[in-house]
Design a protein around this motif. Structure first.
Motif, PDB file in Angstrom:
ATOM      1  N   ASP A  90       7.180   0.135  -3.035  1.00  0.00           N
ATOM      2  CA  ASP A  90       7.631   1.377  -2.397  1.00  0.00           C
ATOM      3  C   ASP A  90       6.865   2.550  -2.973  1.00  0.00           C
ATOM      4  O   ASP A  90       5.919   2.369  -3.733  1.00  0.00           O
ATOM      5  CB  ASP A  90       9.145   1.556  -2.600  1.00  0.00           C
ATOM      6  N   THR A  91       7.316   3.748  -2.640  1.00  0.00           N
ATOM      7  CA  THR A  91       6.587   4.945  -3.078  1.00  0.00           C
ATOM      8  C   THR A  91       6.658   5.135  -4.576  1.00  0.00           C
ATOM      9  O   THR A  91       5.809   5.814  -5.161  1.00  0.00           O
ATOM     10  CB  THR A  91       7.174   6.184  -2.385  1.00  0.00           C
ATOM     11  N   SER A  92       7.665   4.568  -5.254  1.00  0.00           N
ATOM     12  CA  SER A  92       7.766   4.696  -6.708  1.00  0.00           C
ATOM     13  C   SER A  92       6.899   3.680  -7.437  1.00  0.00           C
ATOM     14  O   SER A  92       6.809   3.699  -8.663  1.00  0.00           O
ATOM     15  CB  SER A  92       9.225   4.513  -7.142  1.00  0.00           C
TER      16      SER A  92
ATOM     17  N   PRO B 265      -2.139   1.773   2.176  1.00  0.00           N
ATOM     18  CA  PRO B 265      -0.822   2.442   2.214  1.00  0.00           C
ATOM     19  C   PRO B 265      -0.017   1.998   3.436  1.00  0.00           C
ATOM     20  O   PRO B 265      -0.574   1.719   4.498  1.00  0.00           O
ATOM     21  CB  PRO B 265      -1.172   3.930   2.296  1.00  0.00           C
TER      22      PRO B 265
ATOM     23  N   ARG C  11       2.594   3.147   6.176  1.00  0.00           N
ATOM     24  CA  ARG C  11       3.008   4.406   6.794  1.00  0.00           C
ATOM     25  C   ARG C  11       3.963   4.102   7.949  1.00  0.00           C
ATOM     26  O   ARG C  11       3.797   3.115   8.659  1.00  0.00           O
ATOM     27  CB  ARG C  11       1.803   5.185   7.318  1.00  0.00           C
TER      28      ARG C  11
ATOM     29  N   ARG D  21       4.217   8.958   7.836  1.00  0.00           N
ATOM     30  CA  ARG D  21       4.754   9.214   6.493  1.00  0.00           C
ATOM     31  C   ARG D  21       4.561   7.965   5.643  1.00  0.00           C
ATOM     32  O   ARG D  21       4.847   6.851   6.077  1.00  0.00           O
ATOM     33  CB  ARG D  21       6.236   9.566   6.586  1.00  0.00           C
ATOM     34  N   ARG D  22       4.044   8.193   4.435  1.00  0.00           N
ATOM     35  CA  ARG D  22       3.778   7.067   3.532  1.00  0.00           C
ATOM     36  C   ARG D  22       5.075   6.606   2.920  1.00  0.00           C
ATOM     37  O   ARG D  22       5.786   7.383   2.263  1.00  0.00           O
ATOM     38  CB  ARG D  22       2.799   7.481   2.431  1.00  0.00           C
ATOM     39  N   VAL D  23       5.342   5.281   3.071  1.00  0.00           N
ATOM     40  CA  VAL D  23       6.602   4.734   2.554  1.00  0.00           C
ATOM     41  C   VAL D  23       6.370   3.639   1.517  1.00  0.00           C
ATOM     42  O   VAL D  23       7.322   3.125   0.919  1.00  0.00           O
ATOM     43  CB  VAL D  23       7.438   4.158   3.716  1.00  0.00           C
ATOM     44  N   GLY D  24       5.096   3.277   1.258  1.00  0.00           N
ATOM     45  CA  GLY D  24       4.807   2.223   0.276  1.00  0.00           C
ATOM     46  C   GLY D  24       3.333   1.833   0.282  1.00  0.00           C
ATOM     47  O   GLY D  24       2.474   2.542   0.820  1.00  0.00           O
ATOM     48  N   GLN D  25       3.076   0.660  -0.316  1.00  0.00           N
ATOM     49  CA  GLN D  25       1.673   0.208  -0.441  1.00  0.00           C
ATOM     50  C   GLN D  25       1.612  -1.316  -0.422  1.00  0.00           C
ATOM     51  O   GLN D  25       2.485  -1.996  -0.964  1.00  0.00           O
ATOM     52  CB  GLN D  25       1.057   0.729  -1.749  1.00  0.00           C
TER      53      GLN D  25
END
Length: 582
Positions: free
Chosen positions: A371-373, A420, A422, A426-430
């Motif tokens: 995720d984004t974290s 990434p 999206r 909007r980017r939500v993870g990788q």
């Protein structure tokens, strides 16, 4: 016999029909010698003593490394003796009888012939004609590869103008199997008759047999007079053609067709030896002109091959890398699209199912969805769930697409694609996708190896072709130069082969036409000269009991005898009186 003069007798070395050879010792100079003593029954024979003295005078006045050295001559108790150097080894006759000619390679044989020619040249320059050149009179030491001529018992000493012993035109001497044809016609022995005998010796060393197959004296005389020789077939496959040609010319029927001197023979043999030793490596080392342009051409072609194969290698690797990288980017982008909704909804079960489905591809080594974290929500490694996503250590590769990061780990061969995830911009993870990139390295290495093999194979083929072409041209030019030298030396009967299928065929044909024309002019001139000498020479009759390999020393009687007194009875004398035999 314990002593001969001041020399101590050590042992007997051999016996001949006229003499005995001992090993002697000279205490004054502490040296072992060979002592040749005339047998008792010949010691009181004036002719035998003259022959013994002639050998001492002929060989004693010559100092050459290829002629046996005579140190002293004397008389002990009314018996003449001759003191010579003590030689190790045996004669060439021993090699012929024991079938040891195969031990003499072509280089050794040519070197041996050069030594004999040099020895004869030295003797001829000092007015000595050997007249009995044959294998039995040539000593050879295989350890040193040194040959020495010996037995000058019937030699003609031309420098003696006051000698009436028969060294001139009234004496026929030699061995029938090695005797020049003109001697059978009663002509005077000269340097060219020695060269004929040398040619017969070369024929024996090359083929292992005599040039004549006669079994009796009458047939042998006919074959020599008509020049009915057997074809020369060398027992060595690497025998140069020039050496066979030289042997034939030495054995020419007419003395004028033989080489002009023993010095010329030695020079030609040196040329033949140099031709054998001047191989490809030696020619390159000498940087000879014929090799300059082929070398430059080869270097230019090698440079073109290097540049061309390097371009092929780089283009091939780049194309394969683009294919692999494009596949990884497309697969990572597809995974990002498929997992975006499940990641927003935090549906770990759906994420796990999607990861499992994609992981079924054998090219995928790992797959992490974070995720984004940066915490892993789904992975091919269940123990990574909830942990921080790892980063692959390696070289980052720049791509045209700015949203995709590519890392290449050269040690493990892995390729990591970071794309990434999206959702509605909007980017939500990788997505971290690991693919096996070792195949790319293996293919690159295989391509490099193949190109290296192609390079060296092409270079070898090119070098081989240039070498063959250059060597063929060199041999053709060398052969042409050889023929021009023969014409320069007056050997107009020399011909070049015309069965070639290259550009030299027409050149050789033109050369042969020139040689034929020169030969015709030379024969016409010589025919005019020969008409003046048509009266003929002295008569010659060979005793019927003469052996083929027997050394003869005969006196001829001139046909123009003084007219006897009419009142006195005519005393019929034979034309030939045998003086002595060896």
């Amino acid at each position: 016999m314990e002593r001969v003069g001041r020399y101590e007798i050590v042992r007997e070395l051999g016996r001949g029909s006229m003499s005995i050879v001992y090993e002697g010792f000279d205490g004054r100079i502490d040296r072992h010698l060979a002592i040749k003593v005339l047998r008792q029954k010949y010691a009181r024979d004036v002719a035998a003593r003259q022959r013994f003295l002639r050998e001492a005078r002929a060989a004693g006045g010559l100092a050459h490394p290829n002629i046996v050295t005579v140190f002293d001559v004397g008389q002990a108790e009314a018996t003449p003796y001759l003191v010579m150097e003590l030689l190790k080894g045996g004669t060439l006759e021993d090699w012929l009888e024991r079938d040891r000619l195969a031990e003499l390679d072509t280089g050794m044989l040519i070197e041996l012939a050069i030594q004999l020619a040099r020895g004869l040249a030295y003797a001829h320059q000092h007015g000595v004609i050997h007249r009995d050149i044959k294998p039995a009179n040539i000593h050879y030491d295989p350890k040193t590869n040194v040959a020495k001529m010996m037995d000058f018992g019937i030699a003609a000493i031309e420098r003696d103008t006051d000698d009436d012993s028969g060294d001139g035109a009234g004496r026929i001497a030699g061995t029938m199997t090695h005797m020049a044809p003109e001697l059978l016609a009663g002509q005077r022995a000269d340097a060219r008759s020695d060269l004929y005998s040398l040619g017969v010796v070369l024929y024996q060393l090359l083929s292992g047999r005599l040039p004549f197959d006669a079994q009796d004296l009458e047939t042998l005389i006919q074959q020599i007079a008509k020049h009915e020789t057997r074809p020369l077939k060398s027992i060595r496959p690497d025998t140069p053609r020039e050496l066979i040609d030289l042997t034939y010319r030495l054995m020419a029927l007419e003395p004028e067709s033989r080489p002009g001197s023993a010095t010329q023979v030695a020079d030609e043999l040196n040329e033949i030896r140099d031709g054998i030793h001047s191989g490809i490596v030696q020619a390159v080392k000498r940087k000879s002109a014929p090799w300059r342009w082929p070398l430059i051409t080869g270097m230019g072609m090698a440079l073109v091959l290097v540049l061309g194969l390097n371009y092929v290698y780089r283009t091939q690797n780049q194309a394969m890398a683009e294919t692999t990288f494009g596949f990884g980017e497309a697969l990572a982008s597809l995974i990002a699209q498929e997992t975006a909704e499940a990641l927003i909804l935090e549906d770990t079960t759906a994420l796990s199912v999607l990861v499992s489905d994609f992981a079924a591809n054998p090219e995928i080594r790992f797959l992490h969805i974070s995720d984004t974290s940066g915490r892993v929500r789904a992975s091919t490694n269940p123990y990574m769930r909830g942990e921080q996503a790892p980063s692959l250590a390696g070289t980052e590769i720049e791509r045209d697409s700015g949203s995709v990061n590519l890392v290449h780990a050269k040690d493990s061969g892995l390729l990591e694609f970071r794309v990434p995830i999206r959702f509605q911009a909007r980017r939500v993870g990788q997505v971290q996708l690991g693919l096996d990139g070792s195949g790319l390295d293996e293919t690159a290495n295989a391509t490099l190896s193949m190109l290296v093999v192609v390079f060296f194979a092409s270079l070898f083929a090119l070098g081989l072709g240039l070498t063959w072409m250059t060597r063929r041209h060199q041999l053709g030019l060398k052969r042409l130069g050889w023929g021009l030298k023969r014409l320069q030396r007056g050997q107009f009967e020399f011909r070049l082969e015309t069965d070639r299928r290259d550009e030299f065929a027409s050149v050789f044909s033109q050369f042969n036409r020139l040689a034929v024309r020169l030969d015709e002019l030379n024969r016409r001139t010589r025919r005019n000269v020969d008409t003046k000498d048509a009266a003929g020479g002295p008569a010659l009759t060979i005793p019927s009991d003469t052996l083929l390999d027997e050394t003869l020393d005969l006196e001829t009687i001139d046909r123009e005898l003084p007219e006897p007194d009419r009142d006195s009875p005519v005393d019929e004398q034979p034309n030939v009186t045998p003086l002595r035999r060896k």
